[in-house]
Design a protein around this motif. Structure first.
Motif, PDB file in Angstrom:
ATOM      1  N   VAL A  73      35.957  34.316  69.372  1.00  0.00           N
ATOM      2  CA  VAL A  73      35.524  33.496  70.683  1.00  0.00           C
ATOM      3  C   VAL A  73      34.299  32.969  70.540  1.00  0.00           C
ATOM      4  O   VAL A  73      33.752  33.864  70.373  1.00  0.00           O
ATOM      5  CB  VAL A  73      35.943  34.001  71.777  1.00  0.00           C
ATOM      6  N   ALA A  74      33.541  32.077  71.339  1.00  0.00           N
ATOM      7  CA  ALA A  74      31.732  31.429  70.808  1.00  0.00           C
ATOM      8  C   ALA A  74      32.463  30.592  72.704  1.00  0.00           C
ATOM      9  O   ALA A  74      32.864  30.525  73.312  1.00  0.00           O
ATOM     10  CB  ALA A  74      31.834  29.879  70.568  1.00  0.00           C
ATOM     11  N   VAL A  75      30.706  31.291  73.200  1.00  0.00           N
ATOM     12  CA  VAL A  75      30.853  31.375  74.315  1.00  0.00           C
ATOM     13  C   VAL A  75      29.362  30.106  74.830  1.00  0.00           C
ATOM     14  O   VAL A  75      27.893  30.915  74.360  1.00  0.00           O
ATOM     15  CB  VAL A  75      30.974  32.622  75.143  1.00  0.00           C
ATOM     16  N   PHE A  76      29.846  29.448  75.996  1.00  0.00           N
ATOM     17  CA  PHE A  76      28.191  28.750  75.960  1.00  0.00           C
ATOM     18  C   PHE A  76      27.528  29.119  77.720  1.00  0.00           C
ATOM     19  O   PHE A  76      28.361  28.826  78.536  1.00  0.00           O
ATOM     20  CB  PHE A  76      28.173  26.699  76.191  1.00  0.00           C
ATOM     21  N   ALA A  77      26.470  29.747  76.962  1.00  0.00           N
ATOM     22  CA  ALA A  77      25.921  30.658  78.897  1.00  0.00           C
ATOM     23  C   ALA A  77      24.774  30.938  78.560  1.00  0.00           C
ATOM     24  O   ALA A  77      23.877  31.115  77.670  1.00  0.00           O
ATOM     25  CB  ALA A  77      27.236  32.044  78.620  1.00  0.00           C
ATOM     26  N   ALA A  90      32.300  38.608  73.471  1.00  0.00           N
ATOM     27  CA  ALA A  90      32.746  37.384  72.865  1.00  0.00           C
ATOM     28  C   ALA A  90      31.816  37.704  71.326  1.00  0.00           C
ATOM     29  O   ALA A  90      31.383  38.137  71.059  1.00  0.00           O
ATOM     30  CB  ALA A  90      31.490  36.524  73.982  1.00  0.00           C
ATOM     31  N   ASP A  91      32.083  37.103  70.371  1.00  0.00           N
ATOM     32  CA  ASP A  91      31.856  36.932  68.713  1.00  0.00           C
ATOM     33  C   ASP A  91      30.453  36.014  68.951  1.00  0.00           C
ATOM     34  O   ASP A  91      29.384  36.490  67.977  1.00  0.00           O
ATOM     35  CB  ASP A  91      33.215  35.886  68.295  1.00  0.00           C
ATOM     36  N   PRO A 145      32.936  29.933  85.898  1.00  0.00           N
ATOM     37  CA  PRO A 145      31.430  30.618  86.025  1.00  0.00           C
ATOM     38  C   PRO A 145      31.660  32.622  86.102  1.00  0.00           C
ATOM     39  O   PRO A 145      30.723  33.176  86.047  1.00  0.00           O
ATOM     40  CB  PRO A 145      31.380  29.821  87.260  1.00  0.00           C
ATOM     41  N   ASN A 146      33.072  32.448  85.681  1.00  0.00           N
ATOM     42  CA  ASN A 146      33.160  33.910  85.570  1.00  0.00           C
ATOM     43  C   ASN A 146      33.280  33.862  84.259  1.00  0.00           C
ATOM     44  O   ASN A 146      35.181  34.747  83.871  1.00  0.00           O
ATOM     45  CB  ASN A 146      34.275  33.733  86.213  1.00  0.00           C
ATOM     46  N   VAL A 147      32.986  34.421  82.792  1.00  0.00           N
ATOM     47  CA  VAL A 147      33.202  34.271  81.820  1.00  0.00           C
ATOM     48  C   VAL A 147      33.810  35.534  81.202  1.00  0.00           C
ATOM     49  O   VAL A 147      33.622  35.666  80.417  1.00  0.00           O
ATOM     50  CB  VAL A 147      32.085  34.020  81.351  1.00  0.00           C
TER      51      VAL A 147
END
Length: 150
Positions: A73-77, A90-91, A145-147
Motif C-alpha cells: 500500500v502506498a499512501v499520499f498524505a 502502509a509500505d 481522510p481516515n487513512v
C-alpha cells in the motif's frame, strides 16, 4: 447401471424449487467439499434500476480470510495523516516525493490511498496510475481522510 456417487446422493436430497436463506445455502454448500479450491457464484435480485445514476451498485468486498497474498500500500498524505498511515502499516507514505517516485516507474503497489487534500498531487499521476487500476477513487474508498481505517 453405475452406482451413484456421494455427491449425486446429496444432490438428490436437495429441493430445486425451494428458495434457501443465506445461512441454509452456506450450510448446504459445506456438504459438497471437494478436493480442490472451489468457487461459488451468487446471483441476487437487488431491485435497483441501473439506468438511474443514484441506484448504481458498486463496491468492494474484503474477504474475511483474505486472499493469502501480502498487499503493498502506498499512501499520499501529509503531517498527522502520514504518521497514522505509517502506524497502520502502509509500505510507503509521501506527497510530492512519492509522486516523483511513481513517475519514475516505481509502481509495485497493489493499492494507492490518498487523502482528499492530496488529490491535486495524485491527479497529475492519472496517466500513470489509471491504466494500472491504481488511481484513488472515492467510490472505492481509496480517497478518504481516515487513512488508518483504509
Amino acid at each position: 447401471m453405475a452406482k451413484p456417487t456421494k455427491k449425486q446422493k446429496l444432490l438428490a436430497d436437495l429441493d430445486r424449487e425451494k428458495l434457501y436463506s443465506v445461512e441454509e445455502a452456506l450450510a448446504t454448500l459445506r456438504q459438497f467439499k471437494g478436493k480442490f479450491d472451489e468457487t461459488v457464484e451468487v446471483a441476487m435480485n437487488l431491485g435497483v434500476d441501473p439506468r438511474h445514476a443514484d441506484q448504481m451498485v458498486r463496491g468492494m468486498v474484503s474477504l474475511p480470510s483474505g486472499t493469502g497474498k501480502d498487499v503493498r500500500v502506498a499512501v499520499f498524505a501529509r503531517g498527522d495523516n502520514a504518521d497514522k498511515a505509517l502506524a497502520a502499516g502502509a509500505d510507503k507514505v509521501g506527497a510530492e516525493d512519492l509522486m516523483e517516485d511513481m513517475q519514475a516507474g516505481n509502481l509495485d503497489y497493489d493499492r494507492v490511498i490518498a487523502t482528499p487534500d492530496m488529490m491535486g498531487v495524485v491527479g497529475r499521476l492519472g496517466k500513470v496510475l489509471g491504466p494500472k487500476g491504481l488511481m484513488p477513487n472515492p467510490k472505492l474508498g481509496t480517497v478518504t481522510p481516515n487513512v488508518e481505517r483504509s
